[in-house]
Design a protein around this motif. Structure first.
Motif, short mmCIF file in Angstrom:
data_model
loop_
_atom_site.label_atom_id
_atom_site.label_comp_id
_atom_site.label_asym_id
_atom_site.label_seq_id
_atom_site.Cartn_x
_atom_site.Cartn_y
_atom_site.Cartn_z
N VAL A 1 0.86 -1.18 0.00
CA VAL A 1 0.00 0.00 0.00
C VAL A 1 0.89 1.23 0.00
O VAL A 1 1.83 1.33 0.81
N ARG A 2 0.63 2.17 -0.91
CA ARG A 2 1.44 3.38 -1.01
C ARG A 2 0.58 4.61 -0.70
O ARG A 2 -0.39 4.88 -1.42
N ARG B 1 -3.86 11.07 -2.59
CA ARG B 1 -3.42 10.15 -3.64
C ARG B 1 -2.78 8.94 -2.98
O ARG B 1 -2.05 9.06 -1.99
N TYR B 2 -3.06 7.76 -3.53
CA TYR B 2 -2.56 6.52 -2.96
C TYR B 2 -2.44 5.48 -4.06
O TYR B 2 -2.92 5.68 -5.18
N GLY B 3 -1.82 4.35 -3.76
CA GLY B 3 -1.68 3.31 -4.77
C GLY B 3 -1.45 1.96 -4.14
O GLY B 3 -1.22 1.82 -2.94
N PHE B 4 -1.52 0.93 -4.99
CA PHE B 4 -1.24 -0.45 -4.60
C PHE B 4 -0.24 -1.04 -5.59
O PHE B 4 -0.41 -0.91 -6.80
N GLU B 5 0.79 -1.70 -5.08
CA GLU B 5 1.74 -2.41 -5.92
C GLU B 5 1.44 -3.90 -5.79
O GLU B 5 1.59 -4.47 -4.71
N ASP B 6 0.98 -4.51 -6.87
CA ASP B 6 0.51 -5.89 -6.82
C ASP B 6 1.47 -6.80 -7.58
O ASP B 6 2.50 -7.19 -7.06
#
Length: 315
Positions: free
Chosen positions: A190-191, A229-234
């Protein structure tokens, strides 16, 4: 007296048969009849479970005119299993089975059974985080960028959210990531990228669901807007063929961009919509892959409850 006993036995036999083979509406109608409950009483019992369903909707369900589809409706079905003294998952299973037997021409995607299971898991994970469905926030705008890697996998995604609080004291947002089949949510990073930081994270391996708290540095008052702002590295699953976004509530603008690795480009892309996970797909429209950036996108000026997505075909 004898006649009444025979009638009850016939009703029980019909219910047992319907629960084994369906379809859903026949089983529901048989269960309600076996308990001798008018629909108004069924509605009253549901309200005691905190679920609001109209008598008209219940009537449509048992006639087969409509099927429960939205998360609130699926909660109602689970409550009906208890109210009508049915085995756990007996009605939910019939809904899932009906979807899997449905239109064989339907594009490949997650099965309705998997989405029903994920819906129940998501509810439990959100309950662990003590998060209501909308979190006290209305979405004004949401721009989502999805990256497909060189192995044709869902590599990651990034979201920029603009929200408005509709109550005082909101200081977080709970983001949900649903990886492709076979993913490992425990290995998904999770970013927190802008105006937020990562809080508690929960996941469920079998369904690929991950939920993450994104904590704000301030408490919003009703009417305040906020951008984060956020992100996911999968990158933990196999070949990806689509990306979908579900909306439980109407909201503002939504833009979805899918970017493909230069050495793994699809042969065609399209957008689609669904009223719910159980509904047929519609609104199919071919999308042209940009030559320079290897991406396609869609824009919904104002989203409605339901699903929008982009699918693609590999050579």
């Amino acid at each position: 007296m004898r006649h009444g006993t025979q009638h009850a036995d016939v009703g029980t036999a019909e219910l047992d048969t319907a629960l084994r083979g369906g379809p859903f509406h026949i089983a529901l109608r048989a269960a309600i009849a076996a308990r001798g409950l008018p629909l108004q009483r069924v509605q009253h019992h549901l309200s005691r479970y905190g679920v609001k369903v109209g008598v008209t909707s219940l009537s449509y369900w048992q006639q087969g005119a409509r099927r429960p589809q939205r998360p609130e409706s699926l909660r109602a079905v689970r409550a009906l299993e208890e109210i009508l003294q049915l085995p756990d998952e007996s009605l939910i299973r019939l809904l899932a089975n009906a979807e899997e037997r449905a239109d064989p021409e339907r594009p490949t995607g997650r099965s309705y059974r998997s989405l029903v299971e994920a819906s129940g898991v998501l509810e439990r994970l959100l309950a662990e985080l003590e998060s209501p469905l909308d979190g006290g926030l209305h979405t004004i705008g949401h721009h989502e960028r999805v990256r497909i890697g060189a192995r044709r996998e869902l590599l990651g995604r990034e979201s920029q959210h603009i929200v408005r609080a509709h109550k005082d004291g909101v200081d977080r947002y709970v983001a949900v990531h649903h990886g492709d089949p076979g993913c490992a949510p425990e290995s998904t990073a999770v970013r927190a990228l802008e105006n937020c930081r990562t809080g508690r994270v929960r996941w469920h391996h079998d369904t690929g669901i991950l939920v993450a708290e994104l904590l704000f540095d301030m408490r919003l008052r009703a009417g305040d807007t906020f951008l984060f702002r956020y992100g996911f590295e999968d990158g933990t699953a196999g070949v990806s063929s689509e990306y979908v976004r579900g909306f439980g509530f109407a909201g503002g603008q939504y833009a979805l961009q899918v970017h493909f690795a230069e050495d793994a480009l699809p042969v065609r892309c399209h957008r689609f919509t669904q009223h719910s996970a159980a509904a047929p797909r519609s609104g199919r429209q071919e999308l042209t892959l940009s030559g320079r950036h290897h991406s396609v996108h869609l824009v919904e000026p104002r989203v409605r409850s339901g699903i929008v997505g982009i699918g693609w075909d590999w050579e």
